[in-house]
Design an enzyme around this catalytic site. Structure first.
Site, mmCIF file in Angstrom:
data_model
loop_
_atom_site.group_PDB
_atom_site.id
_atom_site.type_symbol
_atom_site.label_atom_id
_atom_site.label_comp_id
_atom_site.label_asym_id
_atom_site.label_seq_id
_atom_site.Cartn_x
_atom_site.Cartn_y
_atom_site.Cartn_z
ATOM 1 N N LYS A 1 0.345 -1.857 0.233
ATOM 2 C CA LYS A 1 0.155 0.084 0.073
ATOM 3 C C LYS A 1 0.870 1.266 0.093
ATOM 4 O O LYS A 1 0.977 2.151 -0.563
ATOM 5 C CB LYS A 1 -1.100 -0.079 1.232
ATOM 6 C CG LYS A 1 -1.875 -1.093 1.120
ATOM 7 C CD LYS A 1 -2.394 -1.639 2.154
ATOM 8 C CE LYS A 1 -4.144 -2.335 2.124
ATOM 9 N NZ LYS A 1 -4.891 -2.878 3.066
ATOM 10 N N GLN B 1 -4.902 -1.276 9.635
ATOM 11 C CA GLN B 1 -4.846 -2.247 9.237
ATOM 12 C C GLN B 1 -5.179 -3.814 9.885
ATOM 13 O O GLN B 1 -5.161 -3.382 11.151
ATOM 14 C CB GLN B 1 -3.372 -2.519 8.877
ATOM 15 C CG GLN B 1 -3.112 -4.301 8.064
ATOM 16 C CD GLN B 1 -3.717 -3.940 6.356
ATOM 17 O OE1 GLN B 1 -3.475 -2.824 5.904
ATOM 18 N NE2 GLN B 1 -3.966 -5.317 5.905
ATOM 19 N N ASP C 1 -11.049 2.983 3.458
ATOM 20 C CA ASP C 1 -11.756 1.768 3.660
ATOM 21 C C ASP C 1 -13.387 1.966 3.391
ATOM 22 O O ASP C 1 -13.607 0.457 3.005
ATOM 23 C CB ASP C 1 -11.852 0.680 5.260
ATOM 24 C CG ASP C 1 -9.902 0.164 4.612
ATOM 25 O OD1 ASP C 1 -10.010 -0.105 3.931
ATOM 26 O OD2 ASP C 1 -9.542 -0.213 5.540
#
Ligand code: NDP
Length: 299
Positions: free
Chosen positions: A54, A98, A121
């Site tokens: 990422k 995460q 997200d």
């Protein structure tokens, strides 16, 4: 018939390059550099790999990547304090925590502490609600990436029968809503569904997001259907050498490719789209917060 193999890696590379162009143009016109904060708690090996990818892709697209690594012993209050700081940091447009988090931390509490405008997200309840209400939102990356591949393969999805196998909050449910918003007739199947093969055989589109290797068999698939395999299952692979592993999806690829008209491989299908869509969400979040406009293909 042998299916067209949908090249998610190439699609994601093009999308990422396009995002890079848009970032460059926006900054040339005076917009601040979009910034994505990635928070990693603990030392989960798979998470380390995802986070590294990422960060690399974010930087390659011209955005700023700000990394926060916290020890596995971090308390929920300490993590919430960091989220609060990032929420109030004007240079941060997107915040990604995460998952999974260590067990002393309630993931829902953390996700819902992220400002919805920075929730790249798309997991915050406000974004979930906005998606289901048909309002502008930040959409979870894996389902959104899957939808982009489907639209590229099929064009207009209107009227198609879509079966989503799996009902998680991060893949199955948002996938179903995205397909509904494209005017598909959507069935969501799960572990209690009766006669899953028969349900799947009705589908023009199958999205498998289960986490069970090779579960969807060739004879579950209607001839000519399009199959999106979200599953990522790491399997031992002694034929590659001792201790070696390989990835496989939730669909029996070798069987399915003889029946479907198009199918995503694992790896190289949906996986690369997830990061590309994370960057797209960061760009969208930046444009909304910083007040710059985006070209139509990025909205
Ligand atoms: P979850 O474990 O959260 O959800 C799995 C879903 O599958 C549940 O809804 C479950 O049903 C359903 N299910 C389990 N067993 C069966 C069965 N025998 N028949 C029908 N349905 C079943 O998984 P995720 O949604 O998080 O992930 C799914 C897969 O996608 C995993 O392999 C994961 O690694 C992968 N993934 C890939 C990503 C990518 O970037 N490509 C990103 C995210 C996930 P029930 O609700 O009844 O328990």
């Amino acid at each position: 018939m042998s299916a067209k193999i949908i090249d998610g890696k190439a699609f994601a590379a093009n999308l990422t390059a396009r995002i890079g162009e848009v970032v460059k143009d926006a900054m040339a016109a005076g917009a601040p550099q979009p910034g994505l904060a990635v928070v990693l708690v603990g030392n989960d090996a798979a998470s380390e790999v995802y986070v590294r990818n990422k960060i690399r892709t974010t930087e390659a697209s011209g955005m700023a990547s700000i990394e926060h690594r916290l020890p596995a012993s971090t308390s929920q209050d300490e993590l919430l304090a960091l989220i609060d700081t990032l929420n109030n940091d004007h240079a941060i447009d997107g915040i990604l925590v995460q998952l999974p988090l260590p067990e002393q931390i309630n993931a829902d509490a953390v996700i819902n502490a992220i400002s919805p405008e920075k929730d790249v997200d798309g997991f915050h309840v406000v974004n979930v609600g906005r998606l289901w209400a048909g309002l502008p939102s930040l959409v979870p990356c894996t389902p959104y990436g899957s939808l982009l591949l489907l639209k590229d393969a099929l064009g207009d999805l209107s009227g198609m029968n879509a079966v989503v196998v799996g009902r998680s909050n991060i893949v199955g449910k948002p996938m179903a809503q995205l397909l509904l918003s494209e005017n598909c007739t959507v069935t969501i199947a799960h572990s209690r569904s009766k006669d899953l093969p028969a349900i799947c055989r009705e589908a023009d589109i199958i999205v498998a997001a289960v986490g069970r290797p090779d579960m969807v068999k060739g004879d579950w698939i209607k001839p000519g259907a399009v199959v999106i395999d979200v599953g990522i299952n790491r399997m031992e692979s002694p034929e590659r050498g001792e201790g070696k592993t390989r990835l496989t999806g939730d669909v029996d690829f070798n069987e399915a490719k003889e029946i479907a008209s198009a199918i995503t491989p694992v790896p190289g299908g949906v996986g690369p789209m997830t990061i590309a869509c994370l960057l797209r969400n960061t760009l969208v979040a930046a444009s909304r917060r910083q007040g710059f406009s985006l070209p139509k293909d990025m909205m």
